[in-house]
Design a protein around this motif. Sequence first.
Motif: not given
Length: 184
Positions: A42-65
């Motif tokens: 819940p709130g993911l869309d808003q979280f990503l849109a807002n936090i990306s204005t403050h930080f450089t963003l990356g995803v790192w997961s151990s699931a398959s590429d």
Amino acid sequence: MPEKSDKLLLLDLDETLIHATTVPLAFTPDFKFDPYYVYMRPGLDQFLANISTHFTLGVWSSASDKYVEEIVKMITPDAMEWFMIWGKSRCTIKRDYNLDTYYFEKRLDKVKKKGFKLEQIIIVDDSPEKSRSNYGNAVYIEPFEGDRNDDELRYLYDYLLTLKEVSNIRTIEKRGWRYQMLGK
Ligand SMILES: [Mg+2]
């Protein structure tokens, strides 16, 4: 637009931003990625849109590429850009001798090559063992397993903003971060 900090924020995927399951929950998933039913926190869309204005963003997961690439495509808000999207092939396989199992570790020294110093990197993960060697960089969050009342991202957002200007992420005590935010 707020000024961006010099920090890189690395987000885990499964149970941090989304919950993917082959057995559907009692309500409609946000999307399907065969064979998975995928539920966005819940709130993911808003979280990503807002936090990306403050930080450089990356995803790192151990699931398959491939999985990581496809899921990230589905959850990325318009006009948001990722600095890096890393999957299992960037993880380091480690053996747990006590449990006699293997696990995939995210080693932040690999990220240094992308131009960020360790003191500038924040990694958010629900699985402490995958960030074991990144203790000083990690913010641990409660795993998301589909609870529609989950409000972790709201608190996480407020907390991350408190880390925006610190000179060295690794010197900040991050345990109990959620309790600090509950009082605000
Ligand atoms: Mg996870």
